[in-house]
Design an enzyme around this catalytic site. Sequence first.
Site, mmCIF file in Angstrom:
data_model
loop_
_atom_site.group_PDB
_atom_site.id
_atom_site.type_symbol
_atom_site.label_atom_id
_atom_site.label_comp_id
_atom_site.label_asym_id
_atom_site.label_seq_id
_atom_site.Cartn_x
_atom_site.Cartn_y
_atom_site.Cartn_z
ATOM 1 N N TYR A 159 -16.210 -33.642 48.921
ATOM 2 C CA TYR A 159 -15.665 -33.573 47.558
ATOM 3 C C TYR A 159 -16.727 -33.037 46.598
ATOM 4 O O TYR A 159 -16.477 -32.082 45.847
ATOM 5 C CB TYR A 159 -15.211 -34.972 47.139
ATOM 6 C CG TYR A 159 -14.700 -35.085 45.716
ATOM 7 C CD1 TYR A 159 -13.398 -34.744 45.394
ATOM 8 C CD2 TYR A 159 -15.530 -35.569 44.692
ATOM 9 C CE1 TYR A 159 -12.927 -34.865 44.085
ATOM 10 C CE2 TYR A 159 -15.067 -35.697 43.396
ATOM 11 C CZ TYR A 159 -13.761 -35.344 43.092
ATOM 12 O OH TYR A 159 -13.303 -35.469 41.802
HETATM 13 N N1 LIG Z 1 -10.002 -39.382 37.303
HETATM 14 C C1 LIG Z 1 -11.320 -39.372 37.485
HETATM 15 O O1 LIG Z 1 -11.999 -40.396 37.342
HETATM 16 C C2 LIG Z 1 -12.025 -38.080 37.844
HETATM 17 C C3 LIG Z 1 -13.421 -38.081 37.980
HETATM 18 C C4 LIG Z 1 -14.059 -36.906 38.320
HETATM 19 C C5 LIG Z 1 -13.317 -35.740 38.511
HETATM 20 N N2 LIG Z 1 -11.967 -35.779 38.380
HETATM 21 C C6 LIG Z 1 -11.245 -34.540 38.628
HETATM 22 O O2 LIG Z 1 -10.256 -34.350 37.635
HETATM 23 C C7 LIG Z 1 -9.122 -33.697 38.202
HETATM 24 C C8 LIG Z 1 -7.866 -34.459 37.899
HETATM 25 O O3 LIG Z 1 -8.032 -35.777 38.332
HETATM 26 P P1 LIG Z 1 -6.868 -36.845 38.165
HETATM 27 O O4 LIG Z 1 -7.539 -38.146 37.958
HETATM 28 O O5 LIG Z 1 -5.854 -36.391 37.181
HETATM 29 O O6 LIG Z 1 -6.268 -36.793 39.647
HETATM 30 P P2 LIG Z 1 -4.758 -36.853 40.115
HETATM 31 O O7 LIG Z 1 -4.774 -37.141 41.578
HETATM 32 O O8 LIG Z 1 -3.964 -37.750 39.243
HETATM 33 O O9 LIG Z 1 -4.261 -35.345 39.886
HETATM 34 C C9 LIG Z 1 -4.516 -34.332 40.811
HETATM 35 C C10 LIG Z 1 -3.217 -33.572 41.026
HETATM 36 O O10 LIG Z 1 -3.470 -32.524 41.983
HETATM 37 C C11 LIG Z 1 -2.313 -32.420 42.786
HETATM 38 N N3 LIG Z 1 -2.656 -31.810 44.062
HETATM 39 C C12 LIG Z 1 -3.440 -32.305 45.059
HETATM 40 N N4 LIG Z 1 -3.460 -31.447 46.093
HETATM 41 C C13 LIG Z 1 -2.676 -30.398 45.749
HETATM 42 C C14 LIG Z 1 -2.294 -29.197 46.396
HETATM 43 N N5 LIG Z 1 -2.707 -28.894 47.645
HETATM 44 N N6 LIG Z 1 -1.492 -28.330 45.741
HETATM 45 C C15 LIG Z 1 -1.038 -28.622 44.496
HETATM 46 N N7 LIG Z 1 -1.342 -29.757 43.823
HETATM 47 C C16 LIG Z 1 -2.151 -30.629 44.457
HETATM 48 C C17 LIG Z 1 -1.825 -33.839 42.966
HETATM 49 O O11 LIG Z 1 -0.441 -33.864 43.332
HETATM 50 C C18 LIG Z 1 -2.093 -34.435 41.590
HETATM 51 O O12 LIG Z 1 -0.948 -34.373 40.762
HETATM 52 C C19 LIG Z 1 -9.409 -33.554 39.686
HETATM 53 O O13 LIG Z 1 -9.915 -32.257 39.915
HETATM 54 C C20 LIG Z 1 -10.485 -34.588 39.941
HETATM 55 O O14 LIG Z 1 -11.314 -34.230 41.026
HETATM 56 C C21 LIG Z 1 -11.302 -36.901 38.061
#
Ligand SMILES: NC(=O)c1ccc[n+]([C@@H]2O[C@H](COP(=O)([O-])OP(=O)(O)OC[C@H]3O[C@@H](n4cnc5c(N)ncnc54)[C@H](O)[C@@H]3O)[C@@H](O)[C@H]2O)c1
Length: 269
Positions: A159
């Site tokens: 990741y």
């Molecule tokens: N929430 C946190 O604490 C956090 C921390 C660091 C980074 N991030 C990053 O922020 C971003 C959003 O995070 P989030 O918390 O909203 O996560 P989340 O899981 O709620 O949203 C991610 C979305 O990506 C979609 N997804 C996954 N694989 C897919 C694919 N192959 N094709 C199409 N869609 C796909 C999922 O269905 C989901 O709706 C991500 O890139 C995550 O790595 C989040």
Amino acid sequence: MKRLDGKVAIITGGAGAIGSATVERFVAEGARVAVADNRIELARDVASRFGDKAFAVHLDAADADSVKQAIDVSVAHFDDGLDILFNTIALTTSEFMRKDTTAVDVPLEVWDQAMRVNATGLFLACRFAIPYMIARGGGSIINTSAGSALAGDLTRIAYGSSKAAVIAMSEHIAVQYGRDGIRCNIICPGVIFTEERSKPIADLIETMKEHILTPRFGRPPDMAALATYFAADESAYVTGQTICCDGGQLIHQPHVADTRKLIARGVPG
Ligand SMILES: NC(=O)c1ccc[n+]([C@@H]2O[C@H](COP(=O)([O-])OP(=O)(O)OC[C@H]3O[C@@H](n4cnc5c(N)ncnc54)[C@H](O)[C@@H]3O)[C@@H](O)[C@H]2O)c1
């Protein structure tokens, strides 16, 4: 005049926590938004809250044809070109994260999957969106990385590495298409609190609390606010930048949390 009046945006991962909060914010700021996700039913739920200002489109980041089709369909739907691409897709499920361990132990297919979705998936969305932005005279791309791209951790090597690729890719795009009016910036979220995700890791959350500088954890609207700044014309002179939305988690001396405890015990800091 609202900050995104008249603009057309695609939010990949728009059914997710940060994506859906940003759909809401972008629409409130005057944009029309394509909610692109592989969880199409959830994407439809999100889009349905905003009438003709949003629509859902299926996109599988692991499949180049699907990404191209989703971008093409989104642009055709609004009949207006494309101004903003906010990429939030990543493999974030606890089931996936459990398998993403250390350099020696992580299964190669887990490494490949992280790269395929988190890095290549975002790359493809940029690749297919850029020609539409050039045709329109410019645009703003915002890619989501993570704090684990900037500092090592005990697990999640795939990741973190895939998220580091997002930063390098974004900087190259900023250089290669800057003169076409396209800006490309990166957001590194720290811990973004969602009730459902935080419950099973309550102990870890308590530990992490010691290492942020703000009184509370971030929430999806904090990310939406930063994405709105990058999307809007007010950031016209900002490109290739990585901004952490993490409560200062990565900018302080590593011993601050321990020193705080010493000070609380009366030991001079
Ligand atoms: N929430 C946190 O604490 C956090 C921390 C660091 C980074 N991030 C990053 O922020 C971003 C959003 O995070 P989030 O918390 O909203 O996560 P989340 O899981 O709620 O949203 C991610 C979305 O990506 C979609 N997804 C996954 N694989 C897919 C694919 N192959 N094709 C199409 N869609 C796909 C999922 O269905 C989901 O709706 C991500 O890139 C995550 O790595 C989040």
